[in-house]
Design a protein around this motif. Structure first.
Motif, PDB file in Angstrom:
ATOM      1  N   ILE A   1       0.846  -1.199   0.000  1.00  0.00           N
ATOM      2  CA  ILE A   1       0.000   0.000   0.000  1.00  0.00           C
ATOM      3  C   ILE A   1       0.888   1.259   0.000  1.00  0.00           C
ATOM      4  O   ILE A   1       0.604   2.225  -0.697  1.00  0.00           O
ATOM      5  CB  ILE A   1      -0.932   0.015   1.236  1.00  0.00           C
ATOM      6  CG1 ILE A   1      -1.903  -1.164   1.199  1.00  0.00           C
ATOM      7  CG2 ILE A   1      -1.675   1.336   1.358  1.00  0.00           C
ATOM      8  CD1 ILE A   1      -2.969  -1.125   0.141  1.00  0.00           C
TER       9      ILE A   1
ATOM     10  N   GLU B   1       3.179  10.415   2.818  1.00  0.00           N
ATOM     11  CA  GLU B   1       1.996   9.639   2.408  1.00  0.00           C
ATOM     12  C   GLU B   1       2.175   8.158   2.700  1.00  0.00           C
ATOM     13  O   GLU B   1       1.249   7.469   3.122  1.00  0.00           O
ATOM     14  CB  GLU B   1       1.723   9.826   0.912  1.00  0.00           C
ATOM     15  CG  GLU B   1       0.993  11.091   0.557  1.00  0.00           C
ATOM     16  CD  GLU B   1      -0.315  11.249   1.294  1.00  0.00           C
ATOM     17  OE1 GLU B   1      -1.080  10.271   1.358  1.00  0.00           O
ATOM     18  OE2 GLU B   1      -0.554  12.338   1.841  1.00  0.00           O
TER      19      GLU B   1
ATOM     20  N   GLN C   1       1.469  11.757  -8.539  1.00  0.00           N
ATOM     21  CA  GLN C   1       0.454  11.882  -9.602  1.00  0.00           C
ATOM     22  C   GLN C   1       0.399  10.673 -10.526  1.00  0.00           C
ATOM     23  O   GLN C   1       0.161  10.810 -11.717  1.00  0.00           O
ATOM     24  CB  GLN C   1       0.701  13.144 -10.453  1.00  0.00           C
ATOM     25  CG  GLN C   1       0.724  14.444  -9.669  1.00  0.00           C
ATOM     26  CD  GLN C   1      -0.603  14.687  -8.964  1.00  0.00           C
ATOM     27  OE1 GLN C   1      -1.647  14.669  -9.584  1.00  0.00           O
ATOM     28  NE2 GLN C   1      -0.548  14.881  -7.653  1.00  0.00           N
ATOM     29  N   ALA C   2       0.646   9.512  -9.994  1.00  0.00           N
ATOM     30  CA  ALA C   2       0.596   8.320 -10.844  1.00  0.00           C
ATOM     31  C   ALA C   2      -0.184   7.204 -10.162  1.00  0.00           C
ATOM     32  O   ALA C   2      -0.304   7.176  -8.944  1.00  0.00           O
ATOM     33  CB  ALA C   2       2.013   7.834 -11.149  1.00  0.00           C
ATOM     34  N   ALA C   3      -0.718   6.289 -10.965  1.00  0.00           N
ATOM     35  CA  ALA C   3      -1.365   5.093 -10.433  1.00  0.00           C
ATOM     36  C   ALA C   3      -0.491   3.915 -10.842  1.00  0.00           C
ATOM     37  O   ALA C   3      -0.059   3.840 -11.970  1.00  0.00           O
ATOM     38  CB  ALA C   3      -2.757   4.941 -11.019  1.00  0.00           C
ATOM     39  N   GLY C   4      -0.238   3.026  -9.917  1.00  0.00           N
ATOM     40  CA  GLY C   4       0.626   1.890 -10.256  1.00  0.00           C
ATOM     41  C   GLY C   4       1.828   1.842  -9.347  1.00  0.00           C
ATOM     42  O   GLY C   4       1.767   2.268  -8.196  1.00  0.00           O
ATOM     43  N   LEU C   5       2.916   1.328  -9.844  1.00  0.00           N
ATOM     44  CA  LEU C   5       4.082   1.143  -8.987  1.00  0.00           C
ATOM     45  C   LEU C   5       5.352   1.770  -9.526  1.00  0.00           C
ATOM     46  O   LEU C   5       6.292   2.036  -8.786  1.00  0.00           O
ATOM     47  CB  LEU C   5       4.356  -0.364  -8.812  1.00  0.00           C
ATOM     48  CG  LEU C   5       3.367  -1.140  -7.959  1.00  0.00           C
ATOM     49  CD1 LEU C   5       3.715  -2.616  -7.996  1.00  0.00           C
ATOM     50  CD2 LEU C   5       3.402  -0.633  -6.529  1.00  0.00           C
TER      51      LEU C   5
ATOM     52  N   GLN D   1       0.924   7.635  -6.018  1.00  0.00           N
ATOM     53  CA  GLN D   1      -0.142   8.635  -6.094  1.00  0.00           C
ATOM     54  C   GLN D   1       0.349  10.019  -5.696  1.00  0.00           C
ATOM     55  O   GLN D   1      -0.067  11.027  -6.262  1.00  0.00           O
ATOM     56  CB  GLN D   1      -1.326   8.217  -5.220  1.00  0.00           C
ATOM     57  CG  GLN D   1      -2.132   7.081  -5.838  1.00  0.00           C
ATOM     58  CD  GLN D   1      -3.120   6.471  -4.861  1.00  0.00           C
ATOM     59  OE1 GLN D   1      -3.600   7.125  -3.952  1.00  0.00           O
ATOM     60  NE2 GLN D   1      -3.417   5.208  -5.051  1.00  0.00           N
ATOM     61  N   ALA D   2       1.242  10.031  -4.710  1.00  0.00           N
ATOM     62  CA  ALA D   2       1.801  11.322  -4.306  1.00  0.00           C
ATOM     63  C   ALA D   2       2.576  11.946  -5.470  1.00  0.00           C
ATOM     64  O   ALA D   2       2.808  13.155  -5.498  1.00  0.00           O
ATOM     65  CB  ALA D   2       2.701  11.145  -3.088  1.00  0.00           C
TER      66      ALA D   2
ATOM     67  N   MET E   1       3.708   1.666  -1.378  1.00  0.00           N
ATOM     68  CA  MET E   1       4.237   1.899  -2.731  1.00  0.00           C
ATOM     69  C   MET E   1       3.174   2.518  -3.634  1.00  0.00           C
ATOM     70  O   MET E   1       3.450   3.423  -4.411  1.00  0.00           O
ATOM     71  CB  MET E   1       4.714   0.583  -3.347  1.00  0.00           C
ATOM     72  CG  MET E   1       5.984   0.064  -2.708  1.00  0.00           C
ATOM     73  SD  MET E   1       6.650  -1.361  -3.589  1.00  0.00           S
ATOM     74  CE  MET E   1       7.199  -0.634  -5.126  1.00  0.00           C
ATOM     75  N   PHE E   2       1.963   1.990  -3.521  1.00  0.00           N
ATOM     76  CA  PHE E   2       0.894   2.534  -4.366  1.00  0.00           C
ATOM     77  C   PHE E   2       0.572   3.970  -3.985  1.00  0.00           C
ATOM     78  O   PHE E   2       0.338   4.809  -4.856  1.00  0.00           O
ATOM     79  CB  PHE E   2      -0.366   1.660  -4.260  1.00  0.00           C
ATOM     80  CG  PHE E   2      -0.286   0.403  -5.087  1.00  0.00           C
ATOM     81  CD1 PHE E   2      -0.512   0.447  -6.450  1.00  0.00           C
ATOM     82  CD2 PHE E   2       0.030  -0.814  -4.517  1.00  0.00           C
ATOM     83  CE1 PHE E   2      -0.440  -0.705  -7.235  1.00  0.00           C
ATOM     84  CE2 PHE E   2       0.112  -1.966  -5.286  1.00  0.00           C
ATOM     85  CZ  PHE E   2      -0.126  -1.914  -6.642  1.00  0.00           C
ATOM     86  N   THR E   3       0.564   4.277  -2.694  1.00  0.00           N
ATOM     87  CA  THR E   3       0.213   5.649  -2.312  1.00  0.00           C
ATOM     88  C   THR E   3       1.370   6.605  -2.603  1.00  0.00           C
ATOM     89  O   THR E   3       1.146   7.772  -2.868  1.00  0.00           O
ATOM     90  CB  THR E   3      -0.199   5.752  -0.834  1.00  0.00           C
ATOM     91  OG1 THR E   3       0.756   5.062  -0.047  1.00  0.00           O
ATOM     92  CG2 THR E   3      -1.563   5.142  -0.617  1.00  0.00           C
TER      93      THR E   3
ATOM     94  N   SER F   1       6.269   4.645 -10.506  1.00  0.00           N
ATOM     95  CA  SER F   1       6.724   5.944 -10.005  1.00  0.00           C
ATOM     96  C   SER F   1       6.919   5.974  -8.504  1.00  0.00           C
ATOM     97  O   SER F   1       6.930   7.026  -7.904  1.00  0.00           O
ATOM     98  CB  SER F   1       5.704   7.016 -10.380  1.00  0.00           C
ATOM     99  OG  SER F   1       5.649   7.139 -11.763  1.00  0.00           O
TER     100      SER F   1
END
Ligand code: SF4
Ligand code: SF4
Ligand code: SF4
Lengths: 153, 584
Positions: free
Chosen positions: A38, A138, A48-52, A45-46, A40-42, A54
């Motif tokens: 979680i 985050e 501005q991306a969805a996935g892993l 998002q911090a 890594m995913f958040t 970034s």
């Protein structure tokens, strides 16, 4: 009851060994990490991306899940090797630890990624540029098991 | 689907020719979403009706959905194949890191066909596929996974699916193990791997995905994360895990005991979720992208008998179904004993549920004189005695005798040959899961497309029926509705433990962010269609919908709702049958 005591001791030990970190996020007790990713995913998002892809934070099993996980996150080095490794001066050392990316200077050579032995730099393939921890916390805030702690100084 | 989403990419792998290619299948994913919905279409395309399960042409299909990698607890992969255990639809779900790895490697589905001349393992790293020689790994039990782990890249974000000796030796209820502790358990995917000389598949990848509205995505994500971590609904998976069910089910006489000869087991508290946690819980882990962490690993300390002060500690994952199948079903009341049995089942790579029910059948058949010591090669099975069960498990996998080869095909087959059908607890040839809560559970196993307790949660319907009596019509309707909705969840592919949080309303919101604009009505229609597609496949492959019956034993031992009424059940069966046929 006994078990809890043991945990407590463990925690103390970790805190003592980690407290000289400057960065706001520090890994308090990676033994509690369940490997849910979680954080890594958040982190993605911090950025501005969805996935892993970034994500700057990394979670790895320690050779088989039964040995648990280790969590790697930018420790905001005072004298950061990533910045030193950058031939374009695209990484600016930030006051209070960590680095900032001057994107327009970055040529995507990836030296910074190799220089960070904590593997705490992510990569954005589309831009072909590194993703640098912005010390936003985050990851720590979203971890369901409070593996990390976020202290804004 | 969002333009450019890699979900539509299907990776085809031909083991015979060692070739791979990618096809873009927008239409498939737009219409059937992903997971189960897409997998059944791919199975239809790649598996003719009369194909033998061990034919090289039998495809292995893995599919994920649009929410995998985007939302928490969308963490499962669907596998489909023709089942060597039942001869028709094989469907199994597993988590671990598989779903995230497949999605991040840039695929919505993977289709593996053909048969390698020599043992092989396939390593998929993003767009590259490698066929690696697995001759040295053949015959290895647990260590095969460790060797692959050490030799391949992608650490941290990869899945390793592998089989054990049971799969290699084509035991029809062999499983595929992922990340050591998760499984494509049911219906014999492990044997299909074995028949292709496929020891393992490794998948790794790392990708960013797109959403239609990033701000909305972040909001919904954190809302869901919050609910999954805090909600009372998740508490039981979260704390004791599924074994939390042992005591309440035993209290309500819903946990099968000794091949369902009984519904009470003295000493059951010793194998309760609470006891396991107190005595053995060594670590809790999660599937990738799931905050619940329901996977409970027991640390079992074992002394070396021939040497003092030498111990080894093994980690074993335990769940309700394992405690039932390898515990209460066999009359075992020591948690250590359950773990010892779990260990050998893990090492062999067998489906734990089927194994337990097979062992229970053997024990009763032995006691009734249906089989004797000649067949068991001298082993005397006895309720509660773990050592004989451990021996039996190894025999089922390794022995070449006729009897063991027969039970290695499951008890539907064995009981047709030796007798003992009345107490062979199978549903559409698949062995019974651990709920004897009432008619709902049994009808759920019978009519769920994969004959699993997770198909329609009949036990939950039974729980409802405790306070409010249901008519056969109502029961049939509830089972069908739940089955159809679950086709959506398993197309997304969301772990069923998150089902109370992923309501239709939430699902529609999530899908919208993934670029699917669907109304609730359209969604339900799609669910119905997927269910019908599965049944169409099943029936064409020989599933006998006209003659569906429940094992006689089910009516002999009182359930949580008391003795199950035969007339009631057969009325509901007739209704379900007609209903399904009208869908086709
Ligand atoms: S502090 Fe922010 S940027 Fe840094 S690793 Fe955590 S989530 Fe990522
Ligand atoms: S969110 Fe916490 S428990 Fe989950 S992987 Fe990250 S550090 Fe581990
Ligand atoms: S709830 Fe359990 S099985 Fe489901 S995804 Fe989470 S850890 Fe995996």
């Amino acid at each position: 009851m006994k078990k809890q005591k043991y945990f407590f001791f463990h925690l103390q030990f970790k805190i003592i060994t980690c407290y000289n970190f400057i960065m706001p996020v520090f890994v308090k007790d990676s033994d509690k990490c369940v490997g849910c990713l979680i954080c890594m995913f958040t982190c993605a998002q911090a950025h501005q991306a969805a996935g892993l892809e970034s994500s700057c934070i990394k979670v790895r099993s320690q050779g088989g899940i039964s040995r648990g996980f280790s969590v790697w996150v930018c420790r905001g080095c005072e004298d950061p090797p990533c910045a030193r490794a950058c031939p374009e001066d695209a990484l600016i050392v930030r006051k209070g630890g960590g680095v900032l990316l001057k994107e327009e200077r970055c040529t995507g050579c990836g030296y910074c990624v190799k220089a960070c032995i904590l593997d705490a730099i992510g990569w954005n393939n589309e831009k072909n540029k590194p993703v640098i921890c912005i010390q936003c916390g985050e990851c720590a805030k979203s971890c369901p098991y409070k593996v990390m702690e976020f202290v804004r100084k | 689907m969002i333009k450019g989403d890699s979900l539509k990419r299907v990776l085809y792998i031909d083991l015979t020719k060692k070739r791979f290619w990618i096809e873009e299948r927008d239409e498939l994913f737009s219409k059937y979403i992903g997971g189960a919905g897409v997998a059944i279409k791919l199975l239809e395309e790649n598996c003719p009706n009369d194909l033998e399960p061990f034919s090289p042409d039998n495809p292995i299909i893995f599919a994920v959905g649009p929410l995998n990698g985007l939302f928490p607890i969308a963490s499962k992969t669907v596998a489909m194949f023709k089942s060597p255990h039942t001869g028709n639809l094989g469907e199994s779900h597993a988590g671990g890191r598989s779903a995230i790895a497949i999605r991040m490697a840039g695929y919505g589905a993977i289709v593996i066909k053909g048969k390698s001349e020599r043992p092989v393992f396939v390593a998929i790293h993003g767009d590259k596929v490698f066929f690696r020689d697995a001759t040295t790994l053949w015959g290895l039990e647990e260590s095969a996974g460790r060797i692959i782990r050490n030799r391949e890249g992608g650490a941290g974000l990869r899945t390793i699916m592998r089989i054990g000796p049971a799969g290699e030796r084509l035991i029809s209820f062999a499983c595929v193990t992922l990340e050591t502790y998760r499984h494509f358990g049911r219906l014999g995917l492990g044997a299909v791997f074995g028949s292709k000389n496929l020891k393992a598949v490794l998948i790794s990848g790392k990708k960013d995905l797109s959403v239609t509205d990033f701000k909305e995505y972040r909001n919904l994500y954190s809302e869901l994360l919050h609910q999954l971590s805090e909600s009372e609904k998740m508490k039981k998976y979260h704390e004791l895990g599924t074994p939390t069910n042992v005591l309440p089910l035993s209290f309500s006489k819903g946990i099968p005991v000794k091949n369902l000869l009984e519904n009470e087991l003295k000493g059951i508290e010793n194998i309760s979720g609470e006891k396991f946690a107190q005595k053995h819980l060594g670590r809790r882990v999660a599937c990738a992208h799931c905050p619940v962490a329901c996977i409970h690993l027991a640390a079992l300390r074992k002394a070396y008998e021939d040497e003092p002060y030498f111990y080894r500690t093994v980690y074993l994952s335990y769940d309700y179904e394992l405690i039932y199948a390898l515990g209460s079903m066999l009359g075992i009341t020591e948690s250590e004993d359950v773990l010892k049995l779990i260990e050998v089942v893990e090492d062999m790579g067998l489906d734990a549920i089927s194994t337990g029910v097979v062992l229970a059948w053997i024990t009763e058949a032995f006691k009734k004189g249906v089989i004797n010591q000649k067949q068991t090669e001298g082993i005397i099975p006895e309720w509660g005695k773990v050592d004989s069960f451990i021996e039996l498990v190894r025999k089922i996998v390794y022995s070449e005798t006729e009897f063991y080869k027969d039970v290695a095909r499951g008890i539907d087959y064995a009981s047709s040959k030796y007798g003992g059908k009345d107490f062979a607890l199978t549903y559409g040839k698949n062995e019974m899961p651990g709920y004897h809560t009432g008619a709902g559970a049994h009808l759920g196993y019978l009519f769920g497309a994969r004959h699993s307790h997770l198909d329609s949660a009949g036990y939950a319907i039974d729980r409802e029926a405790m306070t409010k009596k249901l008519s056969p019509e109502q029961l049939a309707e509830k089972i069908l509705n739940e089955e159809q909705w679950r086709q959506i969840l398993s197309s997304l592919v969301i772990c069923f433990f998150g089902r109370e949080i992923y309501t239709p309303e939430i699902v529609i919101k999530c899908l919208k962010l993934a670029g699917f604009n669907l109304t609730e009505e359209e969604l339900l229609k799609t669910g119905r269609e997927i269910y019908a597609n599965k049944y169409r496949f099943k029936i064409k492959a020989g599933f006998d919908i006209e003659n569906l019956t429940l094992p006689k034993r089910v009516f002999e031992t009182p359930s949580s709702l008391g003795l199950i009424n035969k007339d009631f059940v057969y009325k509901a069966i007739a209704l379900l049958k007609e209903n399904i046929k009208s869908l086709l």
